[in-house]
Write a protein that holds these residues in place. Structure first.
Motif, PDB file in Angstrom:
ATOM      1  N   GLN A 159     -28.760   7.446 -98.851  1.00 11.17           N
ATOM      2  CA  GLN A 159     -28.784   6.741-100.134  1.00 11.17           C
ATOM      3  C   GLN A 159     -28.492   7.648-101.325  1.00 11.17           C
ATOM      4  OE1 GLN A 159     -29.016   3.418 -99.776  1.00 11.17           O
ATOM      5  NE2 GLN A 159     -29.238   3.901 -97.605  1.00 11.17           N
ATOM      6  N   GLN A 160     -28.188   8.917-101.075  1.00  8.48           N
ATOM      7  CA  GLN A 160     -27.878   9.854-102.157  1.00  8.48           C
ATOM      8  C   GLN A 160     -26.359   9.995-102.289  1.00  8.48           C
ATOM      9  OE1 GLN A 160     -29.757  11.608-104.367  1.00  8.48           O
ATOM     10  NE2 GLN A 160     -27.928  12.553-105.214  1.00  8.48           N
ATOM     11  N   PRO A 161     -25.788   9.683-103.454  1.00 12.98           N
ATOM     12  CA  PRO A 161     -24.336   9.831-103.598  1.00 12.98           C
ATOM     13  C   PRO A 161     -23.919  11.293-103.561  1.00 12.98           C
ATOM     14  CG  PRO A 161     -25.333   9.351-105.719  1.00 12.98           C
ATOM     15  CD  PRO A 161     -26.433   9.213-104.694  1.00 12.98           C
ATOM     16  N   TYR A 162     -22.759  11.546-102.999  1.00  7.77           N
ATOM     17  CA  TYR A 162     -22.246  12.909-102.964  1.00  7.77           C
ATOM     18  C   TYR A 162     -20.724  12.884-103.114  1.00  7.77           C
ATOM     19  CZ  TYR A 162     -20.670  11.974 -98.198  1.00  7.77           C
ATOM     20  OH  TYR A 162     -20.033  11.432 -97.117  1.00  7.77           O
ATOM     21  N   ARG A 163     -20.188  14.038-103.430  1.00  9.84           N
ATOM     22  CA  ARG A 163     -18.742  14.238-103.499  1.00  9.84           C
ATOM     23  C   ARG A 163     -18.406  15.598-102.914  1.00  9.84           C
ATOM     24  NH1 ARG A 163     -15.470  13.482-109.020  1.00  9.84           N
ATOM     25  NH2 ARG A 163     -15.616  11.320-108.299  1.00  9.84           N
ATOM     26  N   ILE A 164     -17.484  15.622-101.976  1.00  9.88           N
ATOM     27  CA  ILE A 164     -16.967  16.868-101.409  1.00  9.88           C
ATOM     28  C   ILE A 164     -15.511  17.000-101.832  1.00  9.88           C
ATOM     29  CG2 ILE A 164     -16.458  18.169 -99.316  1.00  9.88           C
ATOM     30  CD1 ILE A 164     -18.617  16.561 -97.895  1.00  9.88           C
ATOM     31  N   THR A 165     -15.176  18.118-102.461  1.00  9.09           N
ATOM     32  CA  THR A 165     -13.795  18.395-102.847  1.00  9.09           C
ATOM     33  C   THR A 165     -13.337  19.666-102.165  1.00  9.09           C
ATOM     34  OG1 THR A 165     -14.160  17.379-105.017  1.00  9.09           O
ATOM     35  CG2 THR A 165     -12.203  18.763-104.768  1.00  9.09           C
ATOM     36  N   LEU A 166     -12.234  19.601-101.453  1.00 14.14           N
ATOM     37  CA  LEU A 166     -11.632  20.754-100.787  1.00 14.14           C
ATOM     38  C   LEU A 166     -10.254  20.983-101.393  1.00 14.14           C
ATOM     39  CD1 LEU A 166     -12.641  19.799 -97.163  1.00 14.14           C
ATOM     40  CD2 LEU A 166     -13.324  21.915 -98.281  1.00 14.14           C
ATOM     41  N   ARG A 167     -10.054  22.155-101.987  1.00 11.98           N
ATOM     42  CA  ARG A 167      -8.755  22.503-102.571  1.00 11.98           C
ATOM     43  C   ARG A 167      -8.145  23.649-101.768  1.00 11.98           C
ATOM     44  NH1 ARG A 167      -7.435  22.742-108.964  1.00 11.98           N
ATOM     45  NH2 ARG A 167      -8.204  20.614-108.656  1.00 11.98           N
TER      46      ARG A 167
ATOM     47  N   GLU B 231     -17.632   4.447 -99.331  1.00 15.53           N
ATOM     48  CA  GLU B 231     -16.891   5.664 -99.041  1.00 15.53           C
ATOM     49  C   GLU B 231     -15.448   5.566 -99.520  1.00 15.53           C
ATOM     50  OE1 GLU B 231     -17.007   6.612 -94.929  1.00 15.53           O
ATOM     51  OE2 GLU B 231     -19.156   7.006 -94.889  1.00 15.53           O
ATOM     52  N   THR B 232     -14.965   6.657-100.082  1.00 14.79           N
ATOM     53  CA  THR B 232     -13.541   6.779-100.401  1.00 14.79           C
ATOM     54  C   THR B 232     -13.070   8.162-100.011  1.00 14.79           C
ATOM     55  OG1 THR B 232     -13.909   7.571-102.666  1.00 14.79           O
ATOM     56  CG2 THR B 232     -13.708   5.184-102.358  1.00 14.79           C
ATOM     57  N   LEU B 233     -11.812   8.270 -99.659  1.00 17.10           N
ATOM     58  CA  LEU B 233     -11.176   9.541 -99.331  1.00 17.10           C
ATOM     59  C   LEU B 233      -9.855   9.598-100.066  1.00 17.10           C
ATOM     60  CD1 LEU B 233     -11.326  12.116 -97.501  1.00 17.10           C
ATOM     61  CD2 LEU B 233     -10.042  10.819 -95.799  1.00 17.10           C
ATOM     62  N   GLN B 234      -9.615  10.683-100.802  1.00 15.26           N
ATOM     63  CA  GLN B 234      -8.367  10.830-101.541  1.00 15.26           C
ATOM     64  C   GLN B 234      -7.625  12.085-101.081  1.00 15.26           C
ATOM     65  OE1 GLN B 234      -8.369   9.444-105.848  1.00 15.26           O
ATOM     66  NE2 GLN B 234     -10.521  10.005-105.626  1.00 15.26           N
ATOM     67  N   TYR B 235      -6.329  11.939-100.922  1.00 16.18           N
ATOM     68  CA  TYR B 235      -5.435  13.024-100.533  1.00 16.18           C
ATOM     69  C   TYR B 235      -4.489  13.319-101.684  1.00 16.18           C
ATOM     70  CZ  TYR B 235      -6.095  13.491 -95.416  1.00 16.18           C
ATOM     71  OH  TYR B 235      -6.580  13.763 -94.170  1.00 16.18           O
ATOM     72  N   TRP B 236      -4.361  14.586-102.076  1.00 12.30           N
ATOM     73  CA  TRP B 236      -3.309  15.044-102.983  1.00 12.30           C
ATOM     74  C   TRP B 236      -2.269  15.740-102.108  1.00 12.30           C
ATOM     75  CZ3 TRP B 236      -8.180  14.158-104.441  1.00 12.30           C
ATOM     76  CH2 TRP B 236      -8.450  13.716-105.744  1.00 12.30           C
TER      77      TRP B 236
ATOM     78  N   GLN C 131     -10.599  14.878-101.280  1.00 11.14           N
ATOM     79  CA  GLN C 131     -11.887  14.581-101.908  1.00 11.14           C
ATOM     80  C   GLN C 131     -12.513  13.363-101.234  1.00 11.14           C
ATOM     81  OE1 GLN C 131     -12.411  14.805-106.318  1.00 11.14           O
ATOM     82  NE2 GLN C 131     -12.829  12.623-106.137  1.00 11.14           N
ATOM     83  N   ARG C 132     -13.768  13.523-100.866  1.00  5.88           N
ATOM     84  CA  ARG C 132     -14.496  12.414-100.268  1.00  5.88           C
ATOM     85  C   ARG C 132     -15.699  12.079-101.127  1.00  5.88           C
ATOM     86  NH1 ARG C 132     -17.732  11.945 -94.463  1.00  5.88           N
ATOM     87  NH2 ARG C 132     -18.668   9.918 -94.922  1.00  5.88           N
TER      88      ARG C 132
ATOM     89  N   ALA D 297      -9.566  27.582 -98.472  1.00 11.32           N
ATOM     90  CA  ALA D 297     -10.060  26.371 -99.130  1.00 11.32           C
ATOM     91  C   ALA D 297     -11.227  26.720-100.034  1.00 11.32           C
ATOM     92  CB  ALA D 297     -10.492  25.335 -98.096  1.00 11.32           C
ATOM     93  N   GLU D 298     -11.276  26.060-101.173  1.00  9.54           N
ATOM     94  CA  GLU D 298     -12.430  26.133-102.065  1.00  9.54           C
ATOM     95  C   GLU D 298     -13.148  24.788-101.983  1.00  9.54           C
ATOM     96  OE1 GLU D 298     -13.548  28.691-103.790  1.00  9.54           O
ATOM     97  OE2 GLU D 298     -11.916  30.033-103.191  1.00  9.54           O
ATOM     98  N   MET D 299     -14.425  24.818-101.605  1.00 14.85           N
ATOM     99  CA  MET D 299     -15.187  23.593-101.442  1.00 14.85           C
ATOM    100  C   MET D 299     -16.238  23.473-102.527  1.00 14.85           C
ATOM    101  SD  MET D 299     -17.546  22.166 -98.260  1.00 14.85           S
ATOM    102  CE  MET D 299     -19.045  23.056 -98.720  1.00 14.85           C
ATOM    103  N   THR D 300     -16.326  22.294-103.118  1.00 13.33           N
ATOM    104  CA  THR D 300     -17.392  21.968-104.062  1.00 13.33           C
ATOM    105  C   THR D 300     -18.098  20.721-103.565  1.00 13.33           C
ATOM    106  OG1 THR D 300     -16.071  22.857-105.896  1.00 13.33           O
ATOM    107  CG2 THR D 300     -17.967  21.485-106.460  1.00 13.33           C
ATOM    108  N   LEU D 301     -19.401  20.812-103.407  1.00 16.24           N
ATOM    109  CA  LEU D 301     -20.202  19.695-102.944  1.00 16.24           C
ATOM    110  C   LEU D 301     -21.214  19.319-104.016  1.00 16.24           C
ATOM    111  CD1 LEU D 301     -21.428  17.705-100.886  1.00 16.24           C
ATOM    112  CD2 LEU D 301     -22.688  19.642 -99.907  1.00 16.24           C
ATOM    113  N   HIS D 302     -21.097  18.106-104.517  1.00 19.45           N
ATOM    114  CA  HIS D 302     -22.073  17.549-105.448  1.00 19.45           C
ATOM    115  C   HIS D 302     -22.968  16.598-104.670  1.00 19.45           C
ATOM    116  CE1 HIS D 302     -20.053  18.751-109.296  1.00 19.45           C
ATOM    117  NE2 HIS D 302     -19.021  18.810-108.480  1.00 19.45           N
TER     118      HIS D 302
END
Length: 224
Positions: free
Chosen positions: A190-198, A167-172, A183-184, A64-69
């Motif tokens: 109170q800080q927005p974030y995005r986690i993407t796991l490919r 919160e949202t969770l997306q599945y490809w 992707q979550r 898995a490749e993880m990107t956390l914003h």
């Protein structure tokens, strides 16, 4: 219910090397005539997501490749992860290569290794972002249509968290019923974030996670 525990945020903060602020990645392009056709729409999107999570939990290995914003304001953390069943993880992070075996985190820094205990089951989310018994009946699950992930045709499903959670969770999900990307989006203090796991190398028998050289045999349960 929460869509995912927040442990990846804490782990990223522990391992992260600060990188330059980067805007969130653009959306994955939808499939078109130049890309393979995605799986047909599911009659029950919620059931499709739960089944994909169940299948994913049964994998013997994956990369898995993880990107956390947003671990911190303006920060982006990128890391790679290998998993080999039943309980081995190798993390390739800005802080270096780290290993997790069972509930022990072998933290390597400044030429030393420290064994850090983790709460039991902490890493289960990486194998099953939604528990197989999870109920989605009170959550909205939408079929967002086809999309292409690195040349693999998928179908995108989006789960909206409880009202007001943000919160949202997306599945490809590929035609084989396995997730190719998760992707979550949410908020942490109170800080927005995005986690993407490919994901790639699903059930690759050549994928291995060797134990750290200084690991104590008893921690590895004799599995050297």
């Amino acid at each position: 219910m929460r869509l995912l525990p927040c442990f990846p945020l804490a782990l990223a903060a522990l391992l992260a090397g600060c990188e330059q602020p980067t805007p969130p990645p653009a959306s994955v392009p939808l499939a078109d005539a130049q890309h393979p056709a995605a799986a047909a729409p599911a009659a029950d999107p919620a059931a499709a997501v739960l089944e994909a999570s169940r299948r994913f939990a049964g994998l013997r290995s994956f990369h898995a490749e993880m990107t956390l914003h947003g671990a911190q304001a303006g920060q982006v953390v990128r890391s790679g992860m290998d998993f080999v069943a039943p309980d081995r993880y190798r993390l390739d992070t800005p802080a270096g290569v780290q290993t997790i075996i069972g509930d022990t985190f072998f933290l390597q820094a400044e030429g030393r290794m420290q064994q850090v205990p983790l709460p039991a089951g902490t890493l289960e989310q990486w194998r099953s972002p939604l528990p197989s018994e999870a109920s989605l009946q009170d959550l909205r699950v939408d079929d967002r249509g086809p999309a292409d992930i690195d040349g693999t045709a998928t179908r995108v499903y989006r789960i909206d968290g409880p009202a007001g959670s943000g919160e949202t969770l997306q599945y490809w999900i590929g035609a084989d019923g396995l997730p190719r990307q998760i992707q979550r989006d949410g908020f942490n203090k109170q800080q927005p974030y995005r986690i993407t796991l490919r994901y790639s190398r699903l059930n690759d028998p050549t994928l291995q996670v060797p134990p750290p050289g200084d690991a104590i045999p008893s921690v590895l349960n004799g599995d050297l």
